[in-house]
Design a protein around this motif. Structure first.
Motif, PDB file in Angstrom:
ATOM      1  N   PRO A   1       2.600   8.879  -6.575  1.00 40.71           N
ATOM      2  CA  PRO A   1       3.002   9.112  -5.179  1.00 40.71           C
ATOM      3  C   PRO A   1       1.873   8.813  -4.193  1.00 40.71           C
ATOM      4  O   PRO A   1       0.707   9.105  -4.462  1.00 40.71           O
ATOM      5  N   PHE A   2       2.253   8.209  -3.084  1.00 45.18           N
ATOM      6  CA  PHE A   2       1.333   7.917  -1.971  1.00 45.18           C
ATOM      7  C   PHE A   2       0.232   6.915  -2.341  1.00 45.18           C
ATOM      8  O   PHE A   2      -0.753   6.797  -1.619  1.00 45.18           O
ATOM      9  N   ARG A   3       0.397   6.219  -3.474  1.00 42.43           N
ATOM     10  CA  ARG A   3      -0.552   5.160  -3.822  1.00 42.43           C
ATOM     11  C   ARG A   3      -0.019   3.827  -3.319  1.00 42.43           C
ATOM     12  O   ARG A   3       1.181   3.638  -3.111  1.00 42.43           O
ATOM     13  N   SER A   4      -0.923   2.883  -3.150  1.00 42.23           N
ATOM     14  CA  SER A   4      -0.509   1.548  -2.741  1.00 42.23           C
ATOM     15  C   SER A   4       0.058   0.787  -3.944  1.00 42.23           C
ATOM     16  O   SER A   4      -0.214   1.131  -5.097  1.00 42.23           O
ATOM     17  N   SER A   5       0.857  -0.218  -3.646  1.00 36.41           N
ATOM     18  CA  SER A   5       1.451  -1.032  -4.696  1.00 36.41           C
ATOM     19  C   SER A   5       1.681  -2.437  -4.168  1.00 36.41           C
ATOM     20  O   SER A   5       2.138  -2.617  -3.039  1.00 36.41           O
ATOM     21  N   SER A   6       1.348  -3.406  -4.974  1.00 34.35           N
ATOM     22  CA  SER A   6       1.573  -4.800  -4.581  1.00 34.35           C
ATOM     23  C   SER A   6       2.966  -5.266  -4.986  1.00 34.35           C
ATOM     24  O   SER A   6       3.351  -6.403  -4.697  1.00 34.35           O
TER      25      SER A   6
ATOM     26  N   ASP B   1       6.263  -3.528   1.423  1.00 37.45           N
ATOM     27  CA  ASP B   1       5.582  -2.646   2.369  1.00 37.45           C
ATOM     28  C   ASP B   1       4.256  -2.114   1.823  1.00 37.45           C
ATOM     29  O   ASP B   1       3.549  -1.370   2.510  1.00 37.45           O
ATOM     30  N   GLY B   2       3.916  -2.456   0.599  1.00 31.67           N
ATOM     31  CA  GLY B   2       2.642  -2.051   0.029  1.00 31.67           C
ATOM     32  C   GLY B   2       2.569  -0.619  -0.433  1.00 31.67           C
ATOM     33  O   GLY B   2       1.495  -0.126  -0.773  1.00 31.67           O
ATOM     34  N   LEU B   3       3.717   0.093  -0.444  1.00 29.97           N
ATOM     35  CA  LEU B   3       3.739   1.494  -0.842  1.00 29.97           C
ATOM     36  C   LEU B   3       4.437   1.641  -2.187  1.00 29.97           C
ATOM     37  O   LEU B   3       5.448   0.986  -2.448  1.00 29.97           O
ATOM     38  N   ALA B   4       3.890   2.537  -3.015  1.00 25.96           N
ATOM     39  CA  ALA B   4       4.514   2.778  -4.312  1.00 25.96           C
ATOM     40  C   ALA B   4       5.751   3.661  -4.173  1.00 25.96           C
ATOM     41  O   ALA B   4       6.740   3.479  -4.877  1.00 25.96           O
TER      42      ALA B   4
END
Length: 235
Positions: free
Chosen positions: A54-59, A63-66
């Protein structure tokens, strides 16, 4: 070829075949043993599995949000709160309908204000309890009042609680005309959102208990006037 020579030849061929079979079996066992080590090396424990915290970035997402946004209209379990009067102390209103005759609202009427002035000050607050008030509800309200309210408001609602005696800001007495005339929804709003120096108690007192406390406050007020509650106050 004689019968004796034929038997000797068969025995020789069998003797030669045994080492070959043993070698083949040994090779297969060695391959399987090596392959089992390979499988063990590919093992993935649950704590190491691919996941999005939760609340980590993701490629992976644009939107870049996990974390993903909940579906529109999603309501947490237990938070539907369809009964507006019960959960807010406010009257149900038809969307888009307003009262054209309503003028400026004075949210703090004077202590000696009459019923009409008080009603004008709190036009949106309900004036009836959203459920029947029973002896059980009053007993619960008394218990919760003594825990959360009496330290400031006093055991009888005269604003003479222990911390007031120690110098804390004195709240209004529940026996002021203004608060005797105030609708029950006003008290619910104060407990839920706070008022003046009083903080919100929404995180400490559940909705049902807030109404129970308010019912007990009404009982305290009636005990000082010697009158019976109106029909609307008991329903």
């Amino acid at each position: 070829m004689s019968k004796c020579n034929f038997k000797k030849k068969v025995k020789t061929q069998k003797a030669k075949a045994k080492p070959a079979n043993v070698l083949r079996a040994s090779s297969l066992a060695l391959v399987l043993f090596t392959f089992s080590f390979g499988l063990a090396g590919c093992r993935r424990d649950m704590q190491d599995q691919p996941k999005a915290k939760p609340f980590r970035s993701s490629s992976f997402f644009k939107d870049g949000l996990a974390s993903r946004q909940p579906v529109a209209g999603t309501v947490p379990r237990g938070w539907l709160r369809a009964d507006t009067e019960f959960f807010t102390g406010k009257k149900n209103k038809t969307p888009g309908v307003t009262n054209p005759q309503a003028g400026p609202v004075n949210t703090t009427p004077p202590a000696s204000a009459g019923a009409a002035q008080v009603a004008a000050a709190y036009p949106d607050d309900v004036d009836k309890f959203p459920f029947p008030i029973t002896e059980e509800v009053l007993n619960r309200g008394q218990q919760r009042f003594q825990i959360y309210c009496s330290v400031c408001h006093g055991m009888t609602g005269n604003a003479d609680g222990m911390i007031v005696r120690r110098g804390f800001r004195k709240p209004p007495s529940y026996h002021e005309q203004r608060l005797r005339e105030a609708p029950v929804g006003h008290f619910f709003d104060v407990v839920t959102n706070g008022w003046g120096a009083m903080p919100s108690y929404a995180s400490q007192v559940p909705v049902q208990d807030r109404w129970a406390i308010i019912a007990y406050i009404r009982a305290l007020q009636l005990s000082q006037t010697g009158t019976q509650p109106a029909t609307g106050e008991r329903k």
